[in-house]
Each structure stands twice: as structure tokens, then as C-alpha cells.
Write an enzyme that holds these catalytic residues in place. Sequence first.
Site, PDB file in Angstrom:
ATOM      1  N   TYR A 138       0.830  -1.208   0.000  1.00  0.00           N
ATOM      2  CA  TYR A 138       0.000   0.000   0.000  1.00  0.00           C
ATOM      3  C   TYR A 138       0.868   1.264   0.000  1.00  0.00           C
ATOM      4  O   TYR A 138       0.676   2.152   0.825  1.00  0.00           O
ATOM      5  CB  TYR A 138      -0.942   0.003   1.210  1.00  0.00           C
ATOM      6  CG  TYR A 138      -1.942  -1.125   1.172  1.00  0.00           C
ATOM      7  CD1 TYR A 138      -3.121  -0.993   0.436  1.00  0.00           C
ATOM      8  CD2 TYR A 138      -1.711  -2.319   1.829  1.00  0.00           C
ATOM      9  CE1 TYR A 138      -4.035  -2.020   0.377  1.00  0.00           C
ATOM     10  CE2 TYR A 138      -2.630  -3.354   1.771  1.00  0.00           C
ATOM     11  CZ  TYR A 138      -3.795  -3.204   1.041  1.00  0.00           C
ATOM     12  OH  TYR A 138      -4.690  -4.207   0.980  1.00  0.00           O
ATOM     13  N   ASP A 174     -12.819 -16.394  10.287  1.00  0.00           N
ATOM     14  CA  ASP A 174     -11.461 -16.009   9.892  1.00  0.00           C
ATOM     15  C   ASP A 174     -10.658 -15.679  11.148  1.00  0.00           C
ATOM     16  O   ASP A 174     -10.774 -14.589  11.699  1.00  0.00           O
ATOM     17  CB  ASP A 174     -11.543 -14.806   8.935  1.00  0.00           C
ATOM     18  CG  ASP A 174     -10.168 -14.323   8.477  1.00  0.00           C
ATOM     19  OD1 ASP A 174      -9.155 -14.733   9.074  1.00  0.00           O
ATOM     20  OD2 ASP A 174     -10.127 -13.513   7.526  1.00  0.00           O
TER      21      ASP A 174
HETATM   22  C1  LIG Z   1      -3.923 -10.637   7.460  1.00  0.00           C
HETATM   23  C2  LIG Z   1      -5.290 -11.175   7.340  1.00  0.00           C
HETATM   24  C3  LIG Z   1      -5.697 -11.869   6.181  1.00  0.00           C
HETATM   25  C4  LIG Z   1      -4.802 -12.035   4.975  1.00  0.00           C
HETATM   26  O1  LIG Z   1      -3.661 -12.785   5.238  1.00  0.00           O
HETATM   27  P1  LIG Z   1      -2.371 -12.647   4.261  1.00  0.00           P
HETATM   28  O2  LIG Z   1      -1.412 -13.634   4.822  1.00  0.00           O
HETATM   29  O3  LIG Z   1      -1.918 -11.229   4.362  1.00  0.00           O
HETATM   30  O4  LIG Z   1      -2.822 -12.988   2.891  1.00  0.00           O
HETATM   31  C5  LIG Z   1      -6.976 -12.377   6.163  1.00  0.00           C
HETATM   32  N1  LIG Z   1      -7.815 -12.233   7.213  1.00  0.00           N
HETATM   33  C6  LIG Z   1      -7.446 -11.579   8.342  1.00  0.00           C
HETATM   34  C7  LIG Z   1      -8.408 -11.471   9.479  1.00  0.00           C
HETATM   35  C8  LIG Z   1      -6.184 -11.023   8.436  1.00  0.00           C
HETATM   36  O5  LIG Z   1      -5.827 -10.358   9.549  1.00  0.00           O
END
Ligand SMILES: *Cc1c(COP(=O)(O)O)cnc(C)c1O
Length: 425
Positions: A19, A248
Site C-alpha cells: 500500500y 477467519d
Molecule cells: C492478514 C489477514 C488476512 C490475509 O492474510 P495474508 O497472509 O496477508 O494474505 C486475512 N484475514 C485476516 C483477518 C487477516 O488479519
Amino acid sequence: MFSGDDWLTFEQRHVWHPYASMQNPPPMLAVARADGVRLYLEDDTALIDGMSSWWCAIHGYNVPELNAAVIEQTQKMAHVMFGGLTHRPAAELAAALLEIVPKGLKYVFFADSGSVSVETAIKMALQYWQAQGKRKKTRFLTIRHGYHGDTFGAMGVCDPVSGMHQLFSAMLPQHIFADAPPNGTDADWDDAQISDFSDKISRHHAQLAAVILEPVVQGAGGMRMYAPEFLRRVRKLCDAFDVLLIVDEIATGFGRTGKLFACEHAGISPDIMCVGKALTGGYMTLAAVLSNAKICAGIHQNDSILMHGPTFMANPLACAVAVASLRLLLDSPWQQRVDAIKKQLKFELEPCRDLPQVADVRVIGAIGVIEMKNPVDMARIQPLFVEKEVWIRPFGKLIYIMPPYIISPDDLSHLTRAMCEVAAI
Ligand SMILES: *Cc1c(COP(=O)(O)O)cnc(C)c1O
């Protein structure tokens, strides 16, 4: 090849950063090495690390146990393809993960980054409904202020405003966004917090493959912390409306919020869970998608198979260091450490709440956030933190830290003092 600082000049002219402008690059600090909770710059300045390299380095840097795991595995094999071949580190990591993740999760897919794990989770949900013959269930429901990664599928479920991807909105599938619950805990719970979500799932369930969200803590979309009750209600609504639940845990996993996984605050288990970031203790890029028996059986209906397979899937070096990192975490008093960090963060950041520039102060586990009323001026603030010998990288209105769990009380005070001083300017 380079003499003196020539490499840095070259780097600034040719190497992209996250970014950031390539034509008018922001100033960069050159890190020569890192040890414990300290980053050492090329000029030997030591900075106390408040960021854990974006949630990853939970044990700090130059960790003997993790170094040894990498060296040992390197001498056996650094990598082999995972198609038709397998290896012990993958099995050991899968076993270690399945022992600690929310119950019901039984299958592990190794991906090479968080974003790719989110893509895989999205595919799993889509393939699940395809195999059931429910071809209309192709959309996703999420909450505002979420962040799930930078690849296209993941971008489609990031907050459309704060998720950094407005530029691509015309190219992204149109998913459904419900209001996020406000910052708060179960003590502040009010049924109105779920009403928009509840309304949207009941209206759109026939088209919904899954709900995807970050449990309890929303990271890059705003460093928000919400009541676990919201997550309990989401699980119930997903069951009631026949919609899958993807959680997630890429930022929240492995103890950061005071539980091994943030789902545990709500006592729920998702159908699919993504982990990444701290999985290898910050040594290598690796992520995993965990799923339950329902997902696995569903995908395989009519002999279908999951259509995904990254080149570096289950990289043995990454798996071996992840096994060592999990062992180190579970053998450590991580819970007491995170709890002590939480108490100290609350005590030392709380006074900032009274500053006229400050909108909110929030703490959960080993995460401390000062939300300002206005966006912070990075060009001015970043060098101030370096002067104070700390590595803290604000974004938007947020000045926040999530230090390695091994940080000492003195070093943590150094970080919180820097945060409060900068917030007061
Ligand atoms: C950092 C993050 C991602 C993406 O992970 P990368 O390894 O940067 O591709 C996805 N979900 C959450 C909640 C994150 O903090």
C-alpha cells in the site's frame, strides 16, 4: 554488489512496498536483524516491536527453538510438491492443530497465505452447495469493518469502505454486508446489535452459501472488539437458515485475544476456519483451512473433489517451524502472559481516554488500541515513534499494538508511554 547505502537507494527505486507509492516512496527503515522483542536497524538503533510483524511474531525474533526447527528440516528437505507426495511435518502439524481447534473441525487444507486460505474457504462453501444441487447459494453475508485479505475473493468480503478495496468494487462479486456490532463486551449486549444481520440472513438465505467474519476482534478493518454474544447468535442463525459459517481466525488465532482461538469466547465451532499469521511464529508464510465432517462429506457428494492446490502447499519448512511454534506456545505460560499484558495495557492506556484528541481506548488479550478522533498524520508520527525507540505503525485513526507475548513489563511500558505521548500531541 552494493557499497555503503547504495542498496537502499536501489531498493527505494525498484521494490514495491505494501500500500505504498513506487514513484514517491515513503521513508523506510532498514532492519539488519531482530532478537527477542527488538528490531535492530542498520545503524544499530534498537526499536521495541509493538506490531509482532502484523500479528505473526508471537514468540519474538531469533527464537532458538524455531531456528533449530528450520535448520533441521532444511537439512532433510526444504520443499517437495504435495501432489502425490506427503511428509511427516504436514501430518504432525495437522495433528497438532486438530488437537487445539474448536471441536468438530477435523480436516486440514494447507495454503500458502491468509488470503489464499480465505479463497479456499470460499471455494469450499461454494462447492459444498454445488454438490448439494443448490446452485443459487453463491453469495456471502458478512459484517462491515471486516478484513479478509487482498486477493479477489477475499476483497469481495472486505468492508466496502474501510477495507481498502473500493477501487475494485465494480469487478467484485456483490455480497451482502450487515451492520457490525458496536465495540463492547457481553455486558453491553443488546438484541438490537444483531437485528440488521438477522434481517439480512432471513431475507437472503436462499442465495447465501456462507457467512464469513472475524470472531470477536476485527483487525485491519478497524481494530474493533465486539460482544461474543453476537457470534453465538450468528452461529444459531446460520443453523436456522441453512447457511454455512466461515470464521477467519487469521489475526486472532493462537492466543492473541486471551483464548487460543477467539471462537472460544463464544463457545462456538464454525463449519470452516482459516488460520495463518502466527501459525509459524512469524518465521514463514503458511495458513490452514480447517473444516468439519459436514463440509467434507458435502463437497465429495457425487465424487466431486476440492478444486484447489497451491504450488507450495504444505511446504515442509513452514510446517516444521509451525509444529515447533505450537509446541513452544503450548509449553509456555501463554495464558498468564497474555493476561498480564492485558491488565498492563488497560492500566497504562486508560488515562489516554481523557485526552481531547482520543475517541476510544480498547483492550482485549494482548491487543491495545487508541482510536483518535481524526486520522493520524503518518509522515509526522512515524519518525516520532522511532525517536522514542519503538516500532508502532498506526493506520487511519488507530494507534495500536499487539506485541510478542514474551515482552517484559518494562518494554511494554515503554510502548504504552510512547502511544500516550504521541496521542497527546
Ligand atoms: C492478514 C489477514 C488476512 C490475509 O492474510 P495474508 O497472509 O496477508 O494474505 C486475512 N484475514 C485476516 C483477518 C487477516 O488479519
